[in-house]
Design a protein around this motif. Structure first.
Motif, PDB file in Angstrom:
ATOM      1  N   ILE A 200      -0.135  -6.240 103.562  1.00  0.00           N
ATOM      2  CA  ILE A 200       0.539  -7.517 103.819  1.00  0.00           C
ATOM      3  C   ILE A 200       1.248  -7.924 102.532  1.00  0.00           C
ATOM      4  N   ALA A 201       2.526  -8.168 102.643  1.00  0.00           N
ATOM      5  CA  ALA A 201       3.318  -8.487 101.449  1.00  0.00           C
ATOM      6  C   ALA A 201       4.272  -9.622 101.771  1.00  0.00           C
ATOM      7  N   ALA A 202       4.756 -10.264 100.722  1.00  0.00           N
ATOM      8  CA  ALA A 202       5.685 -11.374 100.887  1.00  0.00           C
ATOM      9  C   ALA A 202       6.798 -11.279  99.862  1.00  0.00           C
ATOM     10  N   ARG A 203       7.950 -11.781 100.239  1.00  0.00           N
ATOM     11  CA  ARG A 203       9.087 -11.877  99.325  1.00  0.00           C
ATOM     12  C   ARG A 203       9.638 -13.288  99.414  1.00  0.00           C
ATOM     13  N   GLY A 204       9.841 -13.897  98.247  1.00  0.00           N
ATOM     14  CA  GLY A 204      10.363 -15.249  98.188  1.00  0.00           C
ATOM     15  C   GLY A 204      11.879 -15.275  98.181  1.00  0.00           C
ATOM     16  N   ARG A 205      12.425 -16.478  98.238  1.00  0.00           N
ATOM     17  CA  ARG A 205      13.884 -16.619  98.236  1.00  0.00           C
ATOM     18  C   ARG A 205      14.498 -16.161  96.910  1.00  0.00           C
ATOM     19  N   ASP A 206      13.699 -16.188  95.846  1.00  0.00           N
ATOM     20  CA  ASP A 206      14.199 -15.751  94.545  1.00  0.00           C
ATOM     21  C   ASP A 206      14.014 -14.258  94.319  1.00  0.00           C
ATOM     22  N   GLY A 256       9.739 -14.056 103.455  1.00  0.00           N
ATOM     23  CA  GLY A 256       8.573 -14.328 104.284  1.00  0.00           C
ATOM     24  C   GLY A 256       7.522 -13.251 104.118  1.00  0.00           C
ATOM     25  N   VAL A 257       6.523 -13.286 104.992  1.00  0.00           N
ATOM     26  CA  VAL A 257       5.435 -12.302 104.985  1.00  0.00           C
ATOM     27  C   VAL A 257       5.759 -11.192 105.977  1.00  0.00           C
ATOM     28  N   ILE A 258       5.398  -9.978 105.611  1.00  0.00           N
ATOM     29  CA  ILE A 258       5.597  -8.818 106.477  1.00  0.00           C
ATOM     30  C   ILE A 258       4.308  -8.015 106.534  1.00  0.00           C
ATOM     31  N   GLY A 259       4.030  -7.419 107.684  1.00  0.00           N
ATOM     32  CA  GLY A 259       2.898  -6.515 107.821  1.00  0.00           C
ATOM     33  C   GLY A 259       3.411  -5.093 107.965  1.00  0.00           C
ATOM     34  N   ILE A 260       2.816  -4.156 107.226  1.00  0.00           N
ATOM     35  CA  ILE A 260       3.247  -2.761 107.257  1.00  0.00           C
ATOM     36  C   ILE A 260       2.026  -1.888 107.534  1.00  0.00           C
ATOM     37  N   GLU A 261       2.053  -1.156 108.637  1.00  0.00           N
ATOM     38  CA  GLU A 261       0.957  -0.264 108.994  1.00  0.00           C
ATOM     39  C   GLU A 261       1.253   1.130 108.438  1.00  0.00           C
ATOM     40  N   LEU A 262       0.238   1.739 107.849  1.00  0.00           N
ATOM     41  CA  LEU A 262       0.399   2.999 107.131  1.00  0.00           C
ATOM     42  C   LEU A 262      -0.592   4.036 107.619  1.00  0.00           C
ATOM     43  N   PHE A 263      -0.137   5.278 107.719  1.00  0.00           N
ATOM     44  CA  PHE A 263      -1.030   6.399 107.953  1.00  0.00           C
ATOM     45  C   PHE A 263      -1.409   7.003 106.599  1.00  0.00           C
ATOM     46  N   ASP A 264      -2.704   7.065 106.317  1.00  0.00           N
ATOM     47  CA  ASP A 264      -3.212   7.681 105.089  1.00  0.00           C
ATOM     48  C   ASP A 264      -3.505   9.143 105.390  1.00  0.00           C
ATOM     49  N   LEU A 265      -2.743  10.045 104.767  1.00  0.00           N
ATOM     50  CA  LEU A 265      -2.920  11.473 105.027  1.00  0.00           C
ATOM     51  C   LEU A 265      -4.035  12.087 104.208  1.00  0.00           C
ATOM     52  N   GLY A 266      -4.640  11.308 103.311  1.00  0.00           N
ATOM     53  CA  GLY A 266      -5.805  11.770 102.578  1.00  0.00           C
ATOM     54  C   GLY A 266      -5.528  12.520 101.301  1.00  0.00           C
ATOM     55  N   GLN A 297       1.171 -18.311 102.639  1.00  0.00           N
ATOM     56  CA  GLN A 297       2.149 -17.524 101.881  1.00  0.00           C
ATOM     57  C   GLN A 297       3.495 -17.482 102.596  1.00  0.00           C
ATOM     58  N   HIS A 298       3.451 -17.320 103.908  1.00  0.00           N
ATOM     59  CA  HIS A 298       4.699 -17.277 104.667  1.00  0.00           C
ATOM     60  C   HIS A 298       5.423 -18.619 104.591  1.00  0.00           C
ATOM     61  N   ARG A 300       5.143 -20.851 102.219  1.00  0.00           N
ATOM     62  CA  ARG A 300       5.661 -20.969 100.850  1.00  0.00           C
ATOM     63  C   ARG A 300       6.978 -20.215 100.709  1.00  0.00           C
ATOM     64  N   ALA A 301       7.011 -18.981 101.220  1.00  0.00           N
ATOM     65  CA  ALA A 301       8.198 -18.143 101.043  1.00  0.00           C
ATOM     66  C   ALA A 301       9.413 -18.728 101.743  1.00  0.00           C
ATOM     67  N   ILE A 302       9.266 -19.105 103.003  1.00  0.00           N
ATOM     68  CA  ILE A 302      10.435 -19.581 103.750  1.00  0.00           C
ATOM     69  C   ILE A 302      10.879 -20.963 103.286  1.00  0.00           C
ATOM     70  N   ALA A 303       9.950 -21.723 102.680  1.00  0.00           N
ATOM     71  CA  ALA A 303      10.291 -23.052 102.165  1.00  0.00           C
ATOM     72  C   ALA A 303      10.845 -22.996 100.750  1.00  0.00           C
ATOM     73  N   GLY A 304      10.881 -21.807 100.142  1.00  0.00           N
ATOM     74  CA  GLY A 304      11.400 -21.677  98.791  1.00  0.00           C
ATOM     75  C   GLY A 304      10.428 -22.081  97.708  1.00  0.00           C
ATOM     76  N   TRP A 305       9.146 -22.176  98.042  1.00  0.00           N
ATOM     77  CA  TRP A 305       8.119 -22.506  97.051  1.00  0.00           C
ATOM     78  C   TRP A 305       7.704 -21.246  96.291  1.00  0.00           C
ATOM     79  N   PRO A 306       7.042 -21.418  95.140  1.00  0.00           N
ATOM     80  CA  PRO A 306       6.490 -20.247  94.452  1.00  0.00           C
ATOM     81  C   PRO A 306       5.464 -19.551  95.344  1.00  0.00           C
ATOM     82  N   LEU A 307       5.431 -18.229  95.301  1.00  0.00           N
ATOM     83  CA  LEU A 307       4.435 -17.489  96.070  1.00  0.00           C
ATOM     84  C   LEU A 307       3.047 -17.710  95.476  1.00  0.00           C
ATOM     85  N   GLY A 308       2.030 -17.698  96.343  1.00  0.00           N
ATOM     86  CA  GLY A 308       0.663 -17.951  95.908  1.00  0.00           C
ATOM     87  C   GLY A 308      -0.054 -16.688  95.469  1.00  0.00           C
ATOM     88  N   PRO A 309      -1.247 -16.836  94.876  1.00  0.00           N
ATOM     89  CA  PRO A 309      -2.022 -15.684  94.410  1.00  0.00           C
ATOM     90  C   PRO A 309      -2.518 -14.843  95.588  1.00  0.00           C
TER      91      PRO A 309
END
Length: 364
Positions: A200-206, A256-266, A297-298, A300-309
Motif C-alpha cells: 500500500i503506497a501513497a503519492r501526494g500532490r507535491d 492518493g493511495v494505491i494497492g498493488i498485489e505482487l507475486f513473490d517468486l521466492g 493517508q488517502h 491527506r494526499a487528495i487534500a494536499g496535506w503532508p503524508l502521514g507516517p
C-alpha cells in the motif's frame, strides 16, 4: 470551488466528494471527518453504508450528468472508492473543473487488464506473460504461446475471483470463452509464485511518496481471507517492492493511495498481479497497526496535506468477515487483542464482505 491548477492544501471544513457508497467509502468518510472535512457521497443506492456516516448523499447513477454537475460544484475535491466507476464520469468532472484525485488516467488503466499490464511493463513493473483475447483464434494462439495451464479473465469488471476461469487443456478453450459470455478477455500465464504480497503506497500532490510495510495475503475461493503484516521479507524483496510502487505512482502522476498485489517468486523477483487505484482490502491492517492508516493517508494526499507516517507499531492479522460470519461480532468484540470493524451492511449474503477484524500483537 477551486480551479484544478490550485493545489494549495484544503482547509478543514472543505468538502470531499466520494464516488461510491460502500465500505471503503464509509471508512474514507470516517477518516475525513476526523480531520475536520465534510463528505458528500454519490451512489445509486439509497441509505448506503458511506452515506449514513457522511454529511449527505446524492442518490443517482454514476453517469447521471445532472448529478455529476451538482456533485462537482459542491465538492472541493472528488475521489472514488472502487475502480468500476465509469471513467467517463471522472473525465466529465475533471473537464468541468473539479479537482479529481486520483485522475481519470489511473482509473482507465486499472479498468482494462490488457491496458493495465501494458502500462506496468512499460514502467518497469514486470507481470506474467499475457495475450489479449477477442475470440477463439486469439485464445488458441495464446495457449500455444503461454502454455498450460493458463488463466482466462474478462478484460473489465471482474473482482474477487469472478469473471475468470483456469484452462488446463486446449480442449477447454471454447467452453472457457463461452463461460465469460464471449466478452473481450485476457489470457495470463501461470505465475510460479510461493505467496502473494501486497504493498500500500501513497503519492501526494507535491510528488512525495509514502509506502507501508508489505502484507502477506491468503485467499479462499478467489476472495481475500487474511492479510498478515508486516510480512516477513528480506531487504532485497522490500527494496524491489518499493521501487515498483514508486514506478507505478510516478508513471500515473498519481495522487492518493494505491494497492498493488505482487507475486513473490521466492528468489527476490516480484511480478505485479494487479493494481487498485484506491484504498485496498489488504491495507485494512493499517487501521490498528499504524499511526496514520491508509484511509487517513488517502484523504491527506487528495487534500494536499503532508503524508502521514507509515511505520508499523504493531503486528496485525486482518481477517475478512464474509456473509453470516458477521454474527460473530459479540464474541470478536470481547477479545482484548482484536478490533472489530463493521461496514453497516444489512444483507449478509454468502461471500459478501460485511466487516473485518484486526488481531493486534506486539512487534518482534
Amino acid at each position: 470551488m477551486r480551479a484544478v491548477a490550485d493545489v494549495s492544501p484544503l482547509a478543514p471544513g472543505s468538502t470531499i466528494g466520494i464516488l461510491g457508497g460502500g465500505q471503503l467509502g464509509r471508512m474514507l468518510s470516517q477518516a475525513a471527518s476526523r480531520l475536520g472535512f465534510d463528505v458528500v457521497i454519490l451512489d445509486p443506492e439509497e441509505n448506503s453504508p458511506a452515506g449514513r456516516v457522511s454529511r449527505g448523499q446524492i442518490v443517482a447513477a454514476y453517469d447521471d450528468p445532472t448529478a455529476l454537475t451538482v456533485f462537482g460544484r459542491v465538492c472541493d475535491v472528488v475521489t472514488f472508492e472502487f475502480e468500476n466507476v465509469p471513467a467517463s464520469s471522472v473525465e466529465r468532472l475533471a473537464e468541468a473543473g473539479a479537482l479529481v484525485a486520483p485522475g481519470p488516467t489511473a482509473l482507465a488503466v486499472a479498468q482494462d487488464r490488457v491496458d493495465e499490464k501494458t502500462f506496468l511493463n512499460a514502467v518497469g513493473a514486470p507481470t506474467v506473460g499475457f495475450v489479449a483475447v477477442d475470440g477463439l483464434n486469439d485464445l488458441t494462439a495464446g495457449l500455444e504461446a503461454l502454455g498450460l495451464p493458463a488463466l482466462l479473465k474478462t478484460r473489465r469488471d471482474g473482482y474477487d475471483g469472478k469473471g475468470q476461469v483456469w484452462i488446463k487443456s486446449a480442449k477447454q478453450a471454447g467452453a472457457a470463452l463461452a463461460s465469460l459470455g464471449g466478452r473481450p478477455a485476457i489470457l495470463e500465464a501461470k505465475a510460479p509464485f510461493i505467496r502473494e504480497l501486497s504493498i500500500i503506497a501513497a503519492r501526494g500532490r507535491d510528488g512525495s511518496v509514502a509506502v507501508y510495510p508489505l502484507g502477506e495475503n491468503r485467499h479462499a475461493g478467489g476472495v481475500l481471507r487474511t492479510t498478515q503484516a508486516p510480512a516477513v521479507i528480506d531487504a532485497k524483496t522490500e527494496r524491489r517492492a518499493k521501487a515498483i510502487a514508486a514506478a507505478v505512482l510516478d508513471g500515473l502522476a498519481y495522487v492518493g493511495v494505491i494497492g498493488i498485489e505482487l507475486f513473490d517468486l521466492g528468489d527476490g523477483r516480484l511480478l505485479v498481479n494487479e493494481i487498485a487505484p484506491r484504498v485496498h482490502n489488504t491495507g485494512h491492517w493499517t487501521q490498528d497497526g499504524c499511526v496514520c492508516d491508509q484511509f487517513e493517508q488517502h484523504i491527506r494526499a487528495i487534500a494536499g496535506w503532508p503524508l502521514g507516517p507509515t511505520a508499523a507499531h504493531a503486528r496485525v492479522e486482518m481477517t475478512n468477515l464474509l456473509g453470516d460470519e458477521v454474527e460473530q461480532w459479540s464474541r470478536v468484540s470481547a477479545r482484548p487483542d482484536q478490533r472489530l470493524h463493521l461496514y453497516g451492511k444489512t444483507d449478509a449474503r454468502p461471500g459478501r464482505k460485511m466487516g473485518h477484524v484486526n488481531r493486534v500483537r506486539p512487534l518482534g
